[in-house]
Motif scaffolding. Sequence first.
Motif, PDB file in Angstrom:
ATOM      1  N   GLY A 178       3.277   2.858 -13.702  1.00  0.00           N
ATOM      2  CA  GLY A 178       4.006   2.721 -12.442  1.00  0.00           C
ATOM      3  C   GLY A 178       4.409   1.293 -12.126  1.00  0.00           C
ATOM      4  O   GLY A 178       4.970   1.040 -11.056  1.00  0.00           O
ATOM      5  N   GLY A 179       4.126   0.375 -13.041  1.00  0.00           N
ATOM      6  CA  GLY A 179       4.516  -1.011 -12.847  1.00  0.00           C
ATOM      7  C   GLY A 179       3.558  -1.817 -12.007  1.00  0.00           C
ATOM      8  O   GLY A 179       3.940  -2.873 -11.486  1.00  0.00           O
ATOM      9  N   LEU A 180       2.302  -1.356 -11.875  1.00  0.00           N
ATOM     10  CA  LEU A 180       1.311  -2.062 -11.072  1.00  0.00           C
ATOM     11  C   LEU A 180       0.222  -2.636 -11.970  1.00  0.00           C
ATOM     12  O   LEU A 180      -0.093  -2.077 -13.030  1.00  0.00           O
ATOM     13  N   ASP A 181      -0.363  -3.734 -11.538  1.00  0.00           N
ATOM     14  CA  ASP A 181      -1.427  -4.399 -12.286  1.00  0.00           C
ATOM     15  C   ASP A 181      -2.772  -3.784 -11.888  1.00  0.00           C
ATOM     16  O   ASP A 181      -3.202  -3.917 -10.733  1.00  0.00           O
ATOM     17  N   PRO A 182      -3.469  -3.093 -12.814  1.00  0.00           N
ATOM     18  CA  PRO A 182      -4.754  -2.468 -12.455  1.00  0.00           C
ATOM     19  C   PRO A 182      -5.849  -3.471 -12.137  1.00  0.00           C
ATOM     20  O   PRO A 182      -6.881  -3.085 -11.576  1.00  0.00           O
ATOM     21  N   ASP A 183      -5.653  -4.755 -12.477  1.00  0.00           N
ATOM     22  CA  ASP A 183      -6.633  -5.768 -12.081  1.00  0.00           C
ATOM     23  C   ASP A 183      -6.465  -6.164 -10.618  1.00  0.00           C
ATOM     24  O   ASP A 183      -7.347  -6.786 -10.028  1.00  0.00           O
ATOM     25  N   GLU A 184      -5.315  -5.828 -10.047  1.00  0.00           N
ATOM     26  CA  GLU A 184      -5.047  -6.166  -8.644  1.00  0.00           C
ATOM     27  C   GLU A 184      -5.103  -4.939  -7.744  1.00  0.00           C
ATOM     28  O   GLU A 184      -5.575  -5.012  -6.603  1.00  0.00           O
ATOM     29  N   TYR A 185      -4.636  -3.804  -8.239  1.00  0.00           N
ATOM     30  CA  TYR A 185      -4.552  -2.593  -7.412  1.00  0.00           C
ATOM     31  C   TYR A 185      -5.411  -1.476  -7.998  1.00  0.00           C
ATOM     32  O   TYR A 185      -5.635  -1.396  -9.213  1.00  0.00           O
ATOM     33  N   GLN A 186      -5.862  -0.607  -7.128  1.00  0.00           N
ATOM     34  CA  GLN A 186      -6.566   0.593  -7.533  1.00  0.00           C
ATOM     35  C   GLN A 186      -6.240   1.680  -6.515  1.00  0.00           C
ATOM     36  O   GLN A 186      -5.686   1.406  -5.448  1.00  0.00           O
ATOM     37  N   GLY A 187      -6.565   2.892  -6.873  1.00  0.00           N
ATOM     38  CA  GLY A 187      -6.219   3.976  -5.958  1.00  0.00           C
ATOM     39  C   GLY A 187      -6.924   5.257  -6.314  1.00  0.00           C
ATOM     40  O   GLY A 187      -7.662   5.340  -7.298  1.00  0.00           O
ATOM     41  N   PHE A 188      -6.693   6.276  -5.494  1.00  0.00           N
ATOM     42  CA  PHE A 188      -7.249   7.591  -5.776  1.00  0.00           C
ATOM     43  C   PHE A 188      -6.181   8.644  -5.532  1.00  0.00           C
ATOM     44  O   PHE A 188      -5.207   8.425  -4.806  1.00  0.00           O
ATOM     45  N   ALA A 189      -6.370   9.791  -6.183  1.00  0.00           N
ATOM     46  CA  ALA A 189      -5.401  10.881  -6.085  1.00  0.00           C
ATOM     47  C   ALA A 189      -6.148  12.201  -6.094  1.00  0.00           C
ATOM     48  O   ALA A 189      -7.284  12.297  -6.569  1.00  0.00           O
ATOM     49  N   TRP A 190      -5.512  13.227  -5.587  1.00  0.00           N
ATOM     50  CA  TRP A 190      -6.094  14.571  -5.597  1.00  0.00           C
ATOM     51  C   TRP A 190      -4.956  15.588  -5.634  1.00  0.00           C
ATOM     52  O   TRP A 190      -3.803  15.270  -5.331  1.00  0.00           O
ATOM     53  N   GLY A 191      -5.277  16.795  -6.032  1.00  0.00           N
ATOM     54  CA  GLY A 191      -4.286  17.857  -6.077  1.00  0.00           C
ATOM     55  C   GLY A 191      -4.921  19.215  -5.888  1.00  0.00           C
ATOM     56  O   GLY A 191      -6.081  19.434  -6.245  1.00  0.00           O
ATOM     57  N   LEU A 231      -1.769  10.640  -2.955  1.00  0.00           N
ATOM     58  CA  LEU A 231      -1.944   9.378  -3.691  1.00  0.00           C
ATOM     59  C   LEU A 231      -2.139   8.245  -2.698  1.00  0.00           C
ATOM     60  O   LEU A 231      -1.379   8.109  -1.736  1.00  0.00           O
ATOM     61  N   VAL A 232      -3.173   7.456  -2.936  1.00  0.00           N
ATOM     62  CA  VAL A 232      -3.408   6.241  -2.154  1.00  0.00           C
ATOM     63  C   VAL A 232      -3.553   5.086  -3.139  1.00  0.00           C
ATOM     64  O   VAL A 232      -4.352   5.157  -4.078  1.00  0.00           O
ATOM     65  N   ILE A 233      -2.760   4.035  -2.956  1.00  0.00           N
ATOM     66  CA  ILE A 233      -2.839   2.837  -3.793  1.00  0.00           C
ATOM     67  C   ILE A 233      -2.917   1.616  -2.883  1.00  0.00           C
ATOM     68  O   ILE A 233      -2.057   1.422  -2.019  1.00  0.00           O
ATOM     69  N   ASP A 234      -3.949   0.827  -3.038  1.00  0.00           N
ATOM     70  CA  ASP A 234      -4.011  -0.493  -2.409  1.00  0.00           C
ATOM     71  C   ASP A 234      -5.051  -1.319  -3.169  1.00  0.00           C
ATOM     72  O   ASP A 234      -5.461  -0.949  -4.270  1.00  0.00           O
ATOM     73  N   LYS A 235      -5.506  -2.390  -2.597  1.00  0.00           N
ATOM     74  CA  LYS A 235      -6.415  -3.278  -3.320  1.00  0.00           C
ATOM     75  C   LYS A 235      -7.882  -2.908  -3.153  1.00  0.00           C
ATOM     76  O   LYS A 235      -8.726  -3.404  -3.896  1.00  0.00           O
ATOM     77  N   THR A 236      -8.189  -2.054  -2.188  1.00  0.00           N
ATOM     78  CA  THR A 236      -9.605  -1.758  -1.909  1.00  0.00           C
ATOM     79  C   THR A 236      -9.930  -0.270  -1.904  1.00  0.00           C
ATOM     80  O   THR A 236     -11.029   0.117  -1.512  1.00  0.00           O
ATOM     81  N   ALA A 237      -8.987   0.602  -2.287  1.00  0.00           N
ATOM     82  CA  ALA A 237      -9.239   2.051  -2.269  1.00  0.00           C
ATOM     83  C   ALA A 237     -10.431   2.394  -3.161  1.00  0.00           C
ATOM     84  O   ALA A 237     -10.588   1.839  -4.248  1.00  0.00           O
ATOM     85  N   ASN A 238     -11.285   3.306  -2.697  1.00  0.00           N
ATOM     86  CA  ASN A 238     -12.478   3.638  -3.475  1.00  0.00           C
ATOM     87  C   ASN A 238     -12.854   5.097  -3.260  1.00  0.00           C
ATOM     88  O   ASN A 238     -12.236   5.819  -2.474  1.00  0.00           O
ATOM     89  N   VAL A 239     -13.892   5.532  -3.969  1.00  0.00           N
ATOM     90  CA  VAL A 239     -14.318   6.932  -3.925  1.00  0.00           C
ATOM     91  C   VAL A 239     -14.774   7.327  -2.527  1.00  0.00           C
ATOM     92  O   VAL A 239     -14.548   8.458  -2.075  1.00  0.00           O
ATOM     93  N   ALA A 240     -15.417   6.413  -1.809  1.00  0.00           N
ATOM     94  CA  ALA A 240     -15.869   6.730  -0.449  1.00  0.00           C
ATOM     95  C   ALA A 240     -14.683   7.043   0.455  1.00  0.00           C
ATOM     96  O   ALA A 240     -14.733   7.977   1.268  1.00  0.00           O
ATOM     97  N   PRO A 292       0.818  -1.222   0.000  1.00  0.00           N
ATOM     98  CA  PRO A 292       0.000   0.000   0.000  1.00  0.00           C
ATOM     99  C   PRO A 292       0.850   1.270   0.000  1.00  0.00           C
ATOM    100  O   PRO A 292       1.904   1.320   0.621  1.00  0.00           O
ATOM    101  N   ILE A 293       0.369   2.284  -0.709  1.00  0.00           N
ATOM    102  CA  ILE A 293       1.049   3.572  -0.822  1.00  0.00           C
ATOM    103  C   ILE A 293       0.116   4.655  -0.307  1.00  0.00           C
ATOM    104  O   ILE A 293      -1.044   4.737  -0.714  1.00  0.00           O
ATOM    105  N   ARG A 294       0.621   5.471   0.592  1.00  0.00           N
ATOM    106  CA  ARG A 294      -0.123   6.643   1.079  1.00  0.00           C
ATOM    107  C   ARG A 294       0.866   7.794   1.185  1.00  0.00           C
ATOM    108  O   ARG A 294       1.645   7.864   2.132  1.00  0.00           O
ATOM    109  N   ILE A 295       0.859   8.692   0.210  1.00  0.00           N
ATOM    110  CA  ILE A 295       1.822   9.783   0.172  1.00  0.00           C
ATOM    111  C   ILE A 295       1.129  11.096  -0.142  1.00  0.00           C
ATOM    112  O   ILE A 295       0.060  11.130  -0.750  1.00  0.00           O
TER     113      ILE A 295
END
Length: 360
Positions: A301-314, A219-228, A191-194
Amino acid sequence: MSELETLERTLLADIDAAGDEGSIETVRVNALGKKGSISELLKTLGTMTPEERQTRGAQINALKNTVAEAISARKAALKDQAIAERLARETVDISLPVRSSPAERGRIHPISQIVDEITAIFGDMGFSIAEGPDIETDYYNFTALNFPEGHPAREMHDTFFFNPDEKGERKVLRTHTSPVQIRTMEAQQPPIRIIIPGKTYRQDSDATHSPMFHQVEGLVIDKTANVANMRWVLEEFCKAFFEVDQVTMRFRPSFFPFTEPSFEVDIQCDRSGPIVKFGEGTDWMEILGCGMVHPNVLRSGGLDPDEYQGFAWGMGLDRIAMLKYGMPDLRDFFNADVRWMTHYGFRPLDMPTLFGGLSA
């Protein structure tokens, strides 16, 4: 006039003419020192008859005492005069206020303060800080973020390009902090949280835009990150940053190449007065952009979108600083005006904390 009377007048004149303690000491040595004029006369007493010593010796001793007393009096007067002159030179006006220390006079720039505030908020949520270079390749700034060659969105950024290198490639001053997302995904497994605060560059300049400005992205990347999850993070951030108990936010559909779906976020506010007030009122103000990370960006970024998802903001740091602290012109941030810094700056030892208050 006798020899002793002439010598007395000469010595007393020299004593009166002495202008400082050094001069009077010279007169004393010349008169009463081992080889002084009076001391030489005293040496002749041994060659005199007893009768001569009674008269001549008494006259010489009287001269010695007179000169010694005159020297002492003049020395005391000169000492008092020196003290008076020194006091006049070193007069301290005790009515003047005490000059404050550098730590008291110094000020933290509002942008540095905002970065510290955001770091405190997201650090409490478990985020870490990520950084990257200001000079980027076209790949990291555009291509890896789903801006294909010739994509019209590239024209939105008014990019500063460098001259082509020996390979014909042109580096750029980064137009956003998003390239750090790719660099982080390449170097770190989820998981990534930066959050990514930093300088960005675009060809634009007016009261609300600057060629060099500041952004922060998350940026948040893990297997269950969602809009909520994203909505909760952004609501908690806005409440903490604007120091209000409650905020009302609305998410409007938008377009960013690196997120899908993409949203622009408005926050409810009151703009009836000179300062925007959040957490109340009936007005709306756009505050940031966000969305779910695009599968193509995950692949870059070298990640599989079928396994990982994430959200970002700026969001723009300069803009939210203006909104929070009532600064009317972005250009003042970069004018190095000490008067502006004194008014809007922050005391260096008042570090922002969630428990002590961000802007206390």
